[in-house]
Every structure is written in structure tokens, then in C-alpha cells.
Scaffold this motif. Sequence first.
Motif, PDB file in Angstrom:
ATOM      1  N   LEU A  16      66.163  17.157 110.601  1.00 19.45           N
ATOM      2  CA  LEU A  16      65.176  17.836 111.451  1.00 19.45           C
ATOM      3  C   LEU A  16      63.938  16.970 111.656  1.00 19.45           C
ATOM      4  CD1 LEU A  16      65.504  21.141 109.399  1.00 19.45           C
ATOM      5  CD2 LEU A  16      66.295  20.903 111.756  1.00 19.45           C
TER       6      LEU A  16
ATOM      7  N   GLU B 131      60.670  15.132 111.207  1.00 14.45           N
ATOM      8  CA  GLU B 131      59.606  15.286 110.206  1.00 14.45           C
ATOM      9  C   GLU B 131      59.677  16.618 109.463  1.00 14.45           C
ATOM     10  OE1 GLU B 131      56.038  14.795 112.429  1.00 14.45           O
ATOM     11  OE2 GLU B 131      56.316  16.643 113.542  1.00 14.45           O
TER      12      GLU B 131
ATOM     13  N   GLY C 155      62.393  17.500 107.854  1.00 16.30           N
ATOM     14  CA  GLY C 155      63.288  17.303 106.713  1.00 16.30           C
ATOM     15  C   GLY C 155      64.745  17.544 107.005  1.00 16.30           C
ATOM     16  N   VAL C 156      65.435  18.153 106.041  1.00 13.18           N
ATOM     17  CA  VAL C 156      66.899  18.277 106.112  1.00 13.18           C
ATOM     18  C   VAL C 156      67.317  19.639 105.557  1.00 13.18           C
ATOM     19  CG1 VAL C 156      69.087  17.317 105.225  1.00 13.18           C
ATOM     20  CG2 VAL C 156      67.183  15.778 105.745  1.00 13.18           C
TER      21      VAL C 156
ATOM     22  N   ALA D 149      60.697  16.563 104.429  1.00 11.83           N
ATOM     23  CA  ALA D 149      60.623  15.125 104.720  1.00 11.83           C
ATOM     24  C   ALA D 149      59.435  14.551 103.953  1.00 11.83           C
ATOM     25  CB  ALA D 149      60.437  14.901 106.210  1.00 11.83           C
ATOM     26  N   GLN D 150      59.466  13.241 103.753  1.00  7.24           N
ATOM     27  CA  GLN D 150      58.354  12.552 103.114  1.00  7.24           C
ATOM     28  C   GLN D 150      57.236  12.440 104.157  1.00  7.24           C
ATOM     29  OE1 GLN D 150      59.392  11.462  99.888  1.00  7.24           O
ATOM     30  NE2 GLN D 150      57.171  11.542  99.626  1.00  7.24           N
TER      31      GLN D 150
ATOM     32  N   VAL E 216      54.657  10.878 106.268  1.00  4.46           N
ATOM     33  CA  VAL E 216      54.220   9.500 106.554  1.00  4.46           C
ATOM     34  C   VAL E 216      53.638   9.479 107.974  1.00  4.46           C
ATOM     35  CG1 VAL E 216      55.885   8.278 105.076  1.00  4.46           C
ATOM     36  CG2 VAL E 216      56.543   8.893 107.410  1.00  4.46           C
TER      37      VAL E 216
ATOM     38  N   ALA F 228      54.303   8.116 111.302  1.00  2.00           N
ATOM     39  CA  ALA F 228      55.449   7.474 111.971  1.00  2.00           C
ATOM     40  C   ALA F 228      54.946   6.563 113.091  1.00  2.00           C
ATOM     41  CB  ALA F 228      56.366   8.546 112.541  1.00  2.00           C
TER      42      ALA F 228
ATOM     43  N   THR G  76      62.983   5.027 115.725  1.00  2.00           N
ATOM     44  CA  THR G  76      64.305   4.466 116.026  1.00  2.00           C
ATOM     45  C   THR G  76      65.087   4.248 114.725  1.00  2.00           C
ATOM     46  OG1 THR G  76      63.299   3.265 117.841  1.00  2.00           O
ATOM     47  CG2 THR G  76      65.499   2.562 117.206  1.00  2.00           C
TER      48      THR G  76
ATOM     49  N   ALA H  23      66.038   6.287 112.468  1.00  2.00           N
ATOM     50  CA  ALA H  23      65.756   7.138 111.292  1.00  2.00           C
ATOM     51  C   ALA H  23      67.037   7.831 110.837  1.00  2.00           C
ATOM     52  CB  ALA H  23      64.696   8.177 111.636  1.00  2.00           C
ATOM     53  N   GLY H  24      67.785   8.364 111.811  1.00  2.00           N
ATOM     54  CA  GLY H  24      69.031   9.062 111.473  1.00  2.00           C
ATOM     55  C   GLY H  24      70.051   8.122 110.851  1.00  2.00           C
ATOM     56  N   ASP H  25      70.177   6.922 111.401  1.00  2.00           N
ATOM     57  CA  ASP H  25      71.146   5.950 110.856  1.00  2.00           C
ATOM     58  C   ASP H  25      70.746   5.517 109.443  1.00  2.00           C
ATOM     59  OD1 ASP H  25      72.595   6.052 113.213  1.00  2.00           O
ATOM     60  OD2 ASP H  25      71.599   4.317 114.097  1.00  2.00           O
TER      61      ASP H  25
ATOM     62  N   ILE I 285      66.085  10.638 102.332  1.00  2.00           N
ATOM     63  CA  ILE I 285      64.839  11.078 102.982  1.00  2.00           C
ATOM     64  C   ILE I 285      63.742  10.038 102.756  1.00  2.00           C
ATOM     65  CG2 ILE I 285      62.932  12.748 102.676  1.00  2.00           C
ATOM     66  CD1 ILE I 285      65.071  14.953 102.604  1.00  2.00           C
TER      67      ILE I 285
ATOM     68  N   ALA J 105      64.568   6.957 104.966  1.00  2.00           N
ATOM     69  CA  ALA J 105      64.305   7.214 106.392  1.00  2.00           C
ATOM     70  C   ALA J 105      62.805   7.260 106.666  1.00  2.00           C
ATOM     71  CB  ALA J 105      64.979   8.522 106.818  1.00  2.00           C
TER      72      ALA J 105
ATOM     73  N   VAL K   7      60.653   4.932 109.484  1.00  2.00           N
ATOM     74  CA  VAL K   7      59.816   5.361 110.614  1.00  2.00           C
ATOM     75  C   VAL K   7      58.405   4.778 110.558  1.00  2.00           C
ATOM     76  CG1 VAL K   7      61.138   7.499 110.900  1.00  2.00           C
ATOM     77  CG2 VAL K   7      58.945   7.579 109.687  1.00  2.00           C
TER      78      VAL K   7
HETATM   79  P1  ATP Z   1      67.257   8.837 115.517  1.00  2.00           P
HETATM   80  O1  ATP Z   1      68.119   9.236 116.689  1.00  2.00           O
HETATM   81  O2  ATP Z   1      65.811   8.533 115.862  1.00  2.00           O
HETATM   82  O3  ATP Z   1      67.858   7.809 114.636  1.00  2.00           O
HETATM   83  P2  ATP Z   1      67.961  11.453 114.508  1.00  2.00           P
HETATM   84  O4  ATP Z   1      67.558  12.404 115.587  1.00  2.00           O
HETATM   85  O5  ATP Z   1      69.403  11.154 114.332  1.00  2.00           O
HETATM   86  O6  ATP Z   1      67.106  10.119 114.595  1.00  2.00           O
HETATM   87  P3  ATP Z   1      66.099  12.718 112.692  1.00  2.00           P
HETATM   88  O7  ATP Z   1      66.434  14.094 112.300  1.00  2.00           O
HETATM   89  O8  ATP Z   1      65.020  12.520 113.711  1.00  2.00           O
HETATM   90  O9  ATP Z   1      67.458  11.986 113.095  1.00  2.00           O
HETATM   91  O10 ATP Z   1      65.654  11.877 111.401  1.00  2.00           O
HETATM   92  C1  ATP Z   1      66.502  11.697 110.283  1.00  2.00           C
HETATM   93  C2  ATP Z   1      65.681  11.830 109.018  1.00  2.00           C
HETATM   94  O11 ATP Z   1      64.650  10.826 109.038  1.00  2.00           O
HETATM   95  C3  ATP Z   1      64.928  13.149 108.897  1.00  2.00           C
HETATM   96  O12 ATP Z   1      65.736  14.156 108.297  1.00  2.00           O
HETATM   97  C4  ATP Z   1      63.759  12.755 108.005  1.00  2.00           C
HETATM   98  O13 ATP Z   1      64.126  12.769 106.644  1.00  2.00           O
HETATM   99  C5  ATP Z   1      63.466  11.321 108.457  1.00  2.00           C
HETATM  100  N1  ATP Z   1      62.396  11.323 109.476  1.00  2.00           N
HETATM  101  C6  ATP Z   1      62.530  11.294 110.820  1.00  2.00           C
HETATM  102  N2  ATP Z   1      61.326  11.346 111.421  1.00  2.00           N
HETATM  103  C7  ATP Z   1      60.406  11.412 110.451  1.00  2.00           C
HETATM  104  C8  ATP Z   1      58.964  11.483 110.409  1.00  2.00           C
HETATM  105  N3  ATP Z   1      58.236  11.527 111.535  1.00  2.00           N
HETATM  106  N4  ATP Z   1      58.375  11.521 109.202  1.00  2.00           N
HETATM  107  C9  ATP Z   1      59.087  11.479 108.053  1.00  2.00           C
HETATM  108  N5  ATP Z   1      60.429  11.407 108.022  1.00  2.00           N
HETATM  109  C10 ATP Z   1      61.088  11.376 109.187  1.00  2.00           C
END
Ligand code: ATP
Length: 309
Positions: A227, A229, A231-232, A245-246, A248, A250, A254, A256-258, A282, A285, A289
Motif C-alpha cells: 500500500l 507509504e 505499508g502492507v 511502512a517505514q 521516510v 520519498a 520507482t 519500491a515494489g520490486d 519494508i 523498500a 524510495v
Molecule cells: P512500484 O510500482 O513503484 O515499484 P508498487 O506499486 O508495486 O511500486 P508500493 O505498494 O507502492 O508498490 O510499494 C511497495 C512497498 O514499498 C510498500 O509496501 C512500502 O513498504 C514501500 N514504500 C513505497 N512507497 C513508500 C513511501 N513513500 N514511504 C515508505 N515506504 C514506501
Amino acid sequence: MKPQAMRQGVVVFGSLNMDLVARVPRMPRPGETLTGESLLVNPGGKGANQAVACALQGARVQMVGRVGDDDFADQLRAALDSRRVDHTGVGSTPGQSTGVAMIMVDSSGQNCITVIPGANASVTVADADLLRTHLERSAMLLLQLEVPLDSVVRAAAVARQAGCTVLLNPAPAQLLPPELWRSIDILVVNESEASLLSGMPLVTRSNAGEAANLLRRSGPGDVLVTLGEQGVVWSSGAGTQHFVAQPVVAVDTTAAGDTFIGAFAALRAEGRGMAEAIRHAIRAAAICVTRVGAQASMPSRADVLRETF
Ligand code: ATP
């Protein structure tokens, strides 16, 4: 079949791209020629990104996929070498270009992306069949949807037969055939993927648990909804749990999900529990960011352990 405890390492079956990132003052109009400001050439592709993120956390990683017979292919292999990802499973498709993502970013940070799959589109069911030897020794197979769906379906089935845990990140989002649902152990989705696959119009922090529970009914034992920022959310047979989420500042989200998926897989492959792997991912990721780039922004294991936030 090797018992799970004796298996090590992660296999990634998926895409490799070269990302060409052009900074432009504004988006060009149809027919217009515009002078851009800069060009960055970065290794990417969801498969390769997750492989690098995983190897940086100390896992033994085997990348399986396809590149073309051009200079980008050599550069992508060199990038994997530099992160100690084994790419002996990456084949060359004669007469094909390596996958490319052409990205324009304007002064307001908006982007336009054209992906040319190139050799990624030539990954076949026969390539998936060749995974068997790697999978019998490995703890986990990571899959995304940037290579043809029929090869992903076969790869998941082969891994299941080999007793290897299957993690699917269904990106870019598309509906999945029932035989793929049946082969997934762990599904990792962001909010838009969760929405498409669950049929819920909007998935947010408030209803992510409900979406994850719905998705689990289709087959996977564990579903993680990331989700950003927020979290999960993790749904399993034992219920749902939210991980913050931690916090930070951002600068570039780019990959972050991978990064999350690669780090999570690395810890699971070394036998860590789900909650510990999620918390570690977490943190990884969050570091990602705070840095610019895709593979270039991914932290090492030492970075994650050292970071005090
Ligand atoms: P992307 O397509 O940018 O790689 P995504 O949409 O697949 O990302 P996200 O849910 O945006 O995945 O991010 C994955 C994880 O990264 C989040 O669950 C969180 O732990 C961390 N994260 C993403 N954005 C932030 C943020 N702004 N601050 C802190 N943690 C973040």
C-alpha cells in the motif's frame, strides 16, 4: 524431491529491459520534435529488478528469461554480473531486440512510458520446462507478467511439481486463468492489481484485508497487498495483519515494489518467518524510495541492517 529445509536460493522467471529515461521540459505533441535535457540508460524489467533486489539481500539467485542479440543484451548481463545474479538461464533470441522501456519524464515529474517487449515476448513454454533442474534445488520461484502468460502458467506448474514455493506478482495487472491461481503459494499485489483481481472497485488501506481474503479464496495460501507509504497487509489462514511502512522522505518510488518482493523472497528462501521477511522487506523498500533510480536505488543487506531511520 528435496525437503524444503535443504533448498536454497531463488529462481526468477521473467523480463529484462533496458530503461531509456529522457528528461524533457514538457511532453511533445504529435508530429513535434522537442529537444530533451538528458538521457539515462538503466537496466530494468520487473524480473531483473526483483532478481537484483533479492541477490542484494544475500540470496543465491538464478535469472531465467530472454534478451535479443544486441548491445543492450550484453549490458543487461553485465548489470546482473555486477550484482552476482546468475544469468546462465538468460537466452538470446536471434533477430530480436532486447526489451526496452522508453520513458519520458517532464519538468512536473509526470511520465509517459512505451514498453517494447522485444525478446521478452519470445519466452516460451519450452523455456519454462527447462526450469525443472533449477527448481529442484531452490526454495522459491518469483514470477511476474511481463513475459507471455502461457509460459508463466507452465513455470508455476513446473515449480509446484518440483516442490518449490511459487510467488506471483501479477504486474502488469491482468486477469489470471484458474490453473495459474491453483499453482500460486504467495500472491503479492499493489492496490490497483488487488482491485482488478478481486473485482473490488477501489482497494485502500481500509479494505485491503477484505481484498486479500477474497484473493486467497482463489488459491494462494498467503496474499500480501502493498500500500505504498501505508505499508502492507498480509492475509493468511491465521487472519489478516497490517504492517506499517517505514516513515521516510520519498524522492523516487520507482522499483519500491520490486525491492519489497526481492527482499521478502530472499528472507523466506533462507527460512525466515513471514512476519520477519515482511518487516525486512519494508525496510529495504523504504531505503529504495529515498534514492533515485530502479536497480541503482536498491539497498544491500548491510544497508538494511545498518539503517536506523
Ligand atoms: P512500484 O510500482 O513503484 O515499484 P508498487 O506499486 O508495486 O511500486 P508500493 O505498494 O507502492 O508498490 O510499494 C511497495 C512497498 O514499498 C510498500 O509496501 C512500502 O513498504 C514501500 N514504500 C513505497 N512507497 C513508500 C513511501 N513513500 N514511504 C515508505 N515506504 C514506501
